[in-house]
Design a protein around this motif. Structure first.
Motif, PDB file in Angstrom:
ATOM      1  N   GLU A 194       7.220 -10.963  16.194  1.00 28.11           N
ATOM      2  CA  GLU A 194       7.642 -11.055  17.597  1.00 28.11           C
ATOM      3  C   GLU A 194       6.531 -10.571  18.531  1.00 28.11           C
ATOM      4  O   GLU A 194       6.719  -9.697  19.364  1.00 28.11           O
ATOM      5  CB  GLU A 194       8.952 -10.291  17.807  1.00 28.11           C
ATOM      6  CG  GLU A 194      10.066 -10.846  16.918  1.00 28.11           C
ATOM      7  CD  GLU A 194      11.448 -10.259  17.161  1.00 28.11           C
ATOM      8  OE1 GLU A 194      11.521  -9.089  17.561  1.00 28.11           O
ATOM      9  OE2 GLU A 194      12.429 -10.975  16.945  1.00 28.11           O
ATOM     10  N   GLU A 249      24.226  -5.228  18.323  1.00 26.91           N
ATOM     11  CA  GLU A 249      23.568  -6.272  19.104  1.00 26.91           C
ATOM     12  C   GLU A 249      24.316  -7.608  19.054  1.00 26.91           C
ATOM     13  O   GLU A 249      24.606  -8.212  20.077  1.00 26.91           O
ATOM     14  CB  GLU A 249      22.120  -6.456  18.602  1.00 26.91           C
ATOM     15  CG  GLU A 249      21.396  -7.598  19.286  1.00 26.91           C
ATOM     16  CD  GLU A 249      19.948  -7.739  18.830  1.00 26.91           C
ATOM     17  OE1 GLU A 249      19.492  -6.931  17.991  1.00 26.91           O
ATOM     18  OE2 GLU A 249      19.272  -8.646  19.325  1.00 26.91           O
ATOM     19  N   ASP A 251      18.766 -12.255  11.243  1.00 30.30           N
ATOM     20  CA  ASP A 251      18.667 -11.107  12.150  1.00 30.30           C
ATOM     21  C   ASP A 251      20.037 -10.521  12.477  1.00 30.30           C
ATOM     22  O   ASP A 251      20.549 -10.735  13.580  1.00 30.30           O
ATOM     23  CB  ASP A 251      17.963 -11.554  13.444  1.00 30.30           C
ATOM     24  CG  ASP A 251      17.514 -10.384  14.283  1.00 30.30           C
ATOM     25  OD1 ASP A 251      17.643  -9.242  13.818  1.00 30.30           O
ATOM     26  OD2 ASP A 251      17.043 -10.621  15.408  1.00 30.30           O
ATOM     27  N   LYS A 310      15.422  -6.118   6.308  1.00 28.72           N
ATOM     28  CA  LYS A 310      16.739  -6.305   6.931  1.00 28.72           C
ATOM     29  C   LYS A 310      17.712  -6.877   5.911  1.00 28.72           C
ATOM     30  O   LYS A 310      17.308  -7.656   5.040  1.00 28.72           O
ATOM     31  CB  LYS A 310      16.640  -7.263   8.122  1.00 28.72           C
ATOM     32  CG  LYS A 310      16.005  -6.636   9.347  1.00 28.72           C
ATOM     33  CD  LYS A 310      16.157  -7.508  10.598  1.00 28.72           C
ATOM     34  CE  LYS A 310      15.448  -6.840  11.771  1.00 28.72           C
ATOM     35  NZ  LYS A 310      15.603  -7.548  13.050  1.00 28.72           N
ATOM     36  N   GLU A 327      16.131  -0.384  23.522  1.00 32.68           N
ATOM     37  CA  GLU A 327      16.223  -1.800  23.166  1.00 32.68           C
ATOM     38  C   GLU A 327      17.479  -1.987  22.322  1.00 32.68           C
ATOM     39  O   GLU A 327      17.692  -1.283  21.335  1.00 32.68           O
ATOM     40  CB  GLU A 327      14.969  -2.214  22.378  1.00 32.68           C
ATOM     41  CG  GLU A 327      14.944  -3.691  22.093  1.00 32.68           C
ATOM     42  CD  GLU A 327      13.536  -4.197  21.782  1.00 32.68           C
ATOM     43  OE1 GLU A 327      12.567  -3.709  22.384  1.00 32.68           O
ATOM     44  OE2 GLU A 327      13.430  -5.084  20.908  1.00 32.68           O
ATOM     45  N   ARG A 328      18.311  -2.906  22.764  1.00 37.22           N
ATOM     46  CA  ARG A 328      19.599  -3.181  22.087  1.00 37.22           C
ATOM     47  C   ARG A 328      20.491  -1.945  22.055  1.00 37.22           C
ATOM     48  O   ARG A 328      21.213  -1.713  21.078  1.00 37.22           O
ATOM     49  CB  ARG A 328      19.384  -3.702  20.669  1.00 37.22           C
ATOM     50  CG  ARG A 328      18.362  -4.813  20.536  1.00 37.22           C
ATOM     51  CD  ARG A 328      18.650  -5.962  21.448  1.00 37.22           C
ATOM     52  NE  ARG A 328      17.643  -7.009  21.347  1.00 37.22           N
ATOM     53  CZ  ARG A 328      17.598  -8.038  22.187  1.00 37.22           C
ATOM     54  NH1 ARG A 328      18.453  -8.139  23.181  1.00 37.22           N
ATOM     55  NH2 ARG A 328      16.686  -8.966  22.038  1.00 37.22           N
ATOM     56  N   LYS A 342       6.024  -2.178  12.712  1.00 39.93           N
ATOM     57  CA  LYS A 342       6.397  -3.586  12.892  1.00 39.93           C
ATOM     58  C   LYS A 342       5.106  -4.310  13.224  1.00 39.93           C
ATOM     59  O   LYS A 342       4.518  -4.068  14.281  1.00 39.93           O
ATOM     60  CB  LYS A 342       7.407  -3.700  14.027  1.00 39.93           C
ATOM     61  CG  LYS A 342       7.713  -5.125  14.471  1.00 39.93           C
ATOM     62  CD  LYS A 342       8.839  -5.151  15.518  1.00 39.93           C
ATOM     63  CE  LYS A 342       9.126  -6.560  16.009  1.00 39.93           C
ATOM     64  NZ  LYS A 342      10.245  -6.607  16.976  1.00 39.93           N
ATOM     65  N   ARG A 359       7.780  -2.897   7.972  1.00 39.09           N
ATOM     66  CA  ARG A 359       8.936  -3.802   8.058  1.00 39.09           C
ATOM     67  C   ARG A 359       8.601  -5.226   7.610  1.00 39.09           C
ATOM     68  O   ARG A 359       7.506  -5.736   7.863  1.00 39.09           O
ATOM     69  CB  ARG A 359       9.483  -3.808   9.480  1.00 39.09           C
ATOM     70  CG  ARG A 359      10.059  -2.461   9.858  1.00 39.09           C
ATOM     71  CD  ARG A 359      10.505  -2.422  11.292  1.00 39.09           C
ATOM     72  NE  ARG A 359      11.833  -2.955  11.502  1.00 39.09           N
ATOM     73  CZ  ARG A 359      12.138  -3.872  12.404  1.00 39.09           C
ATOM     74  NH1 ARG A 359      11.200  -4.425  13.157  1.00 39.09           N
ATOM     75  NH2 ARG A 359      13.379  -4.266  12.563  1.00 39.09           N
TER      76      ARG A 359
HETATM   77  C1  GCU Z   1      15.816  -8.453  16.882  1.00 33.89           C
HETATM   78  C2  GCU Z   1      16.113  -7.775  18.181  1.00 33.89           C
HETATM   79  C3  GCU Z   1      14.870  -7.204  18.787  1.00 33.89           C
HETATM   80  C4  GCU Z   1      14.154  -6.319  17.779  1.00 33.89           C
HETATM   81  C5  GCU Z   1      13.902  -7.075  16.504  1.00 33.89           C
HETATM   82  C6  GCU Z   1      13.343  -6.222  15.387  1.00 33.89           C
HETATM   83  O1  GCU Z   1      15.075  -9.612  17.099  1.00 33.89           O
HETATM   84  O2  GCU Z   1      16.721  -8.692  19.069  1.00 33.89           O
HETATM   85  O3  GCU Z   1      15.244  -6.478  19.924  1.00 33.89           O
HETATM   86  O4  GCU Z   1      12.961  -5.853  18.284  1.00 33.89           O
HETATM   87  O5  GCU Z   1      15.104  -7.601  16.029  1.00 33.89           O
HETATM   88  O6  GCU Z   1      14.119  -5.873  14.499  1.00 33.89           O
HETATM   89  O7  GCU Z   1      12.173  -5.921  15.359  1.00 33.89           O
END
Ligand code: GCU
Length: 674
Positions: A280, A387, A359, A354, A153-154, A276, A313
């Motif tokens: 999301e 990213e 983001d 973060k 991812e990314r 996490k 997180r």
């Molecule tokens: C961003 C990113 C995601 C990632 C997320 C995270 O949104 O685009 O790909 O999962 O950060 O840090 O959890």
């Protein structure tokens, strides 16, 4: 060991053949002394292997390991708790016929070995050397967003080096070389799977995968790196059909306790879990009306007996908002969720925050959780993978940005309460603290897709070790270790690296507004890509102005999350740092900036200038043809062509957008498409 058949780029800053020397130039003989009982230690063995490899490749010198102290010139490695050095620290002293590296821990010796290699490679005179090095941050961590199917991812550097087709890669060769790279810059923790834990990765904590993961853990362990796993908060439901994953349900708690017990049997040195949750669309304690402290503490209780940590997180926000609703502000989310929980977490829980409240944009203010949270272990999270910063096609050296973050003064205990002092544990005395970075590597030949992006990984490690180093020092180190010490090469590459963040910012999004990217993959300009989206990422451009009013008086009130004097500084448009103007204020296009330009003219200007800068990089880079490794040269050259094309696209899309909104022309009459 890593084969010589690999390209020079593969070795990154560990290329030991760069500017080879004659063995007679090395005065400390060909013996490494190390007490016999120490040789049993895997980490010491790694240190010795590394020194042997280096001396062989750099000096054509075959080193012998001896367990009796020689009288002739030699290198001596010594570990004793009497030196009074902290974990990972080492001293290196070159006396008459002995170069001594000593430490209180085996890891210190490993870092000392890499330290010596650096010194020699950078042509720093060894004779008379007396160095004391100690890591300022306790946890120096890499996060992988690798999925078990091999995708990342990314990720912009190929496929995962750990997984293929939902299986763990069996050949540990590349993983070992990776561990060497990480250890050489002092990394001591790694999480090897994506924070978004999907179907197969949920099973990582079961016997289906544990044995193979233990093999990876072992490789890292011999380089002083502890392995962590990202876990799925709903694992009790997914794996064992429990009715829920409620952290206060005794059945659930018992499930995690037993699971941890089993995991630690297979991987005794596991660092712990990364989580996490409620973010999301990931599961979490909110489903059961529980707090994040309750969720994290449940896992922390399960791993406590084994010295395990839970890294939790703070990237928690609502990704289903309505753009019509002007009362929600995504920037507020992390603080709003976590500030009242300060002091409620177990001492083996760490919150991972973060750097910015949104983001990983090219420019954001610092998360106000830093300075806000006082009684909670904290890790600062950076994104090394690019990213939002050019996806490793563009050169964007992120160290200057990270330095700004680390140097930011929160005023939590009055002046000089910098973030670097919070995450080092010094300011509040929190026990488990440090820095984590979402890594930028994959199975690409040079690890990072674009070989220049390796500077970000190197710089990240160095800043974790010592956040006081300057961006210039770090760039110079990386260049000389990777490309050699030719003066012109160093000047050209250093200039490109050190200006590249500002250049990227100039041709993309102005003054802290962020986003304006294509939806989903986040590459290339799309000014309104996220403007009406549920992700809460708006710029509110209309025909009069642009920016988000986050003030207390008329805006979303986000500014209130900062401590004074930052709060007042950001609240007032006149004192708000200009590079963050549009993050904090909605500003009219004809607003006059400090240098007398209007906001609109500034936007036009920097977009033209950014493209010119990339052009100048291209020209400067071409002047290095023949002076550096040809593969490296070609790869960067190709990248710069893409970067220039993209920068022009950004410039024209952004400038045209604002011209169309305002009808106001560029005062310098440059080409803006209508
Ligand atoms: C961003 C990113 C995601 C990632 C997320 C995270 O949104 O685009 O790909 O999962 O950060 O840090 O959890």
């Amino acid at each position: 060991m890593n084969g010589n058949e690999k390209s020079k780029m593969y070795h990154c800053w560990l290329d030991y053949q760069l500017h080879k020397k004659q063995s007679k130039e090395w005065i400390y003989g060909n013996q490494i002394y190390c007490a016999e009982d120490l040789l049993k230690e895997g980490v010491i063995q790694s240190a010795i292997d590394e020194l042997k490899l280096f001396f062989l490749q750099h000096f054509d010198l075959s080193m012998d390991v001896v367990t009796k102290r020689p009288v002739q010139a030699h290198i001596a490695l010594d570990v004793a708790e009497t030196y009074g050095l902290k974990e990972g620290a080492y001293e290196m002293v070159a006396e008459d016929n002995q170069l001594l590296i000593h430490a209180d821990s085996c890891n210190g010796i490993l870092y000392g070995a890499f330290g010596l290699i650096q010194v020699i490679k950078r042509q720093i005179p060894v004779q008379g050397l007396k160095i004391k090095e100690e890591p300022i941050n306790k946890i120096r961590m890499i996060n992988h967003w690798d999925n078990s199917d091999g995708s990342i991812e990314r990720g912009y550097a190929g496929k995962s080096i750990f997984y293929h087709n939902n299986e763990i890669i069996q050949d540990m060769g590349r993983i070992k070389d990776y561990a060497r790279l990480l250890a050489s810059v002092g990394i001591n923790s790694i999480c090897i799977n994506n924070v978004n834990v999907h179907h197969y990765e949920t099973q990582f904590i079961t016997d289906i995968y544990l044995k193979d993961i233990a093999r990876i853990a072992k490789v890292f362990e011999t380089y002083g790196i502890r392995l962590f796993l990202s876990v799925n908060f709903a694992a009790p439901i997914s794996l064992d059909h429990l009715e829920n994953a409620d952290p206060l349900n005794t059945e659930v708690r018992e499930w995690w306790r037993k699971t941890a017990e089993h995991i630690y049997k297979v991987i005794p040195n596991l660092g712990g879990f990364l989580v996490k949750a409620d973010s999301e669309n990931r599961p979490g304690p909110f489903t059961y009306g529980r707090t994040h402290a309750e969720g994290a503490n449940m896992l922390a209780d399960a791993v406590r007996a084994y010295g395990g940590l839970v890294i939790w997180r703070c990237f928690v926000y609502n990704c289903h908002v309505d753009w019509r609703d002007r009362t929600t502000d995504r920037a507020r989310a992390a603080y709003d969720h976590f500030i009242d929980l300060d002091g409620q977490f177990n001492d083996n829980v760490i919150l991972q925050i973060k750097n910015g409240p949104m983001d990983f944009q090219i420019r954001e203010p610092l998360s106000p959780l830093f300075g806000g949270l006082k009684n909670t272990n904290q890790i600062l999270e950076f994104q090394i993978t690019q990213e939002y910063t050019g996806q490793q096609k563009h050169i964007c050296f992120l160290v200057p940005m990270w330095k700004e973050c680390l140097d930011f003064d929160t005023y939590a205990k009055g002046e000089n309460s910098r973030i670097k002092d919070i995450v080092s544990g010094n300011l509040f005395g929190n026990k488990e603290t440090g820095i984590a970075g979402v890594v930028n590597i994959g199975d690409s030949e040079c690890w990072s897709g674009n070989p220049m992006a390796a500077a970000n990984l190197y710089g990240f490690g160095r800043l974790c070790w010592n956040p006081h180093l300057s961006s210039k020092e770090i760039a110079d180190e990386w260049i000389s270790l990777t490309l050699g010490s030719d003066k012109k090469v160093r000047e050209v590459v250093s200039k490109i690296l050190l200006t590249s963040r500002k250049t990227y910012e100039d041709y993309t999004v102005p003054l802290g507004i962020g986003w304006m990217v294509n939806v989903g993959h986040h590459y290339g300009p799309n000014i309104e890509g996220y403007e009406y989206s549920p992700w809460g990422t708006y710029h509110y451009a209309d025909y009069k102005g642009i920016g988000v009013d986050r003030t207390m008086e008329t805006g979303t009130g986000y500014v209130r999350q900062y401590l004074e004097p930052n709060r007042s500084l950001y609240e007032n448009i006149k004192t708000c740092p200009e590079e963050l103007l549009l993050f904090f204020h909605h500003v009219a296009y004809d607003y006059e900036l400090k240098d007398g330009r209007t906001l609109l003219q500034y936007i036009y200007d920097v977009h033209f200038e950014g493209v010119e800068q990339v052009s100048s990089y291209q020209k400067a880079w071409k002047s290095l043809n023949g002076s550096i490794d040809q593969d490296f040269y070609n790869a960067v050259n190709e990248g710069l062509e893409i970067q220039l094309k993209d920068a022009k696209e950004w410039r024209d899309v952004v400038n045209t957008y604002f011209y169309r909104k305002t009808g106001i022309r560029d005062s310098k009459n440059r080409k803006i498409y209508e």
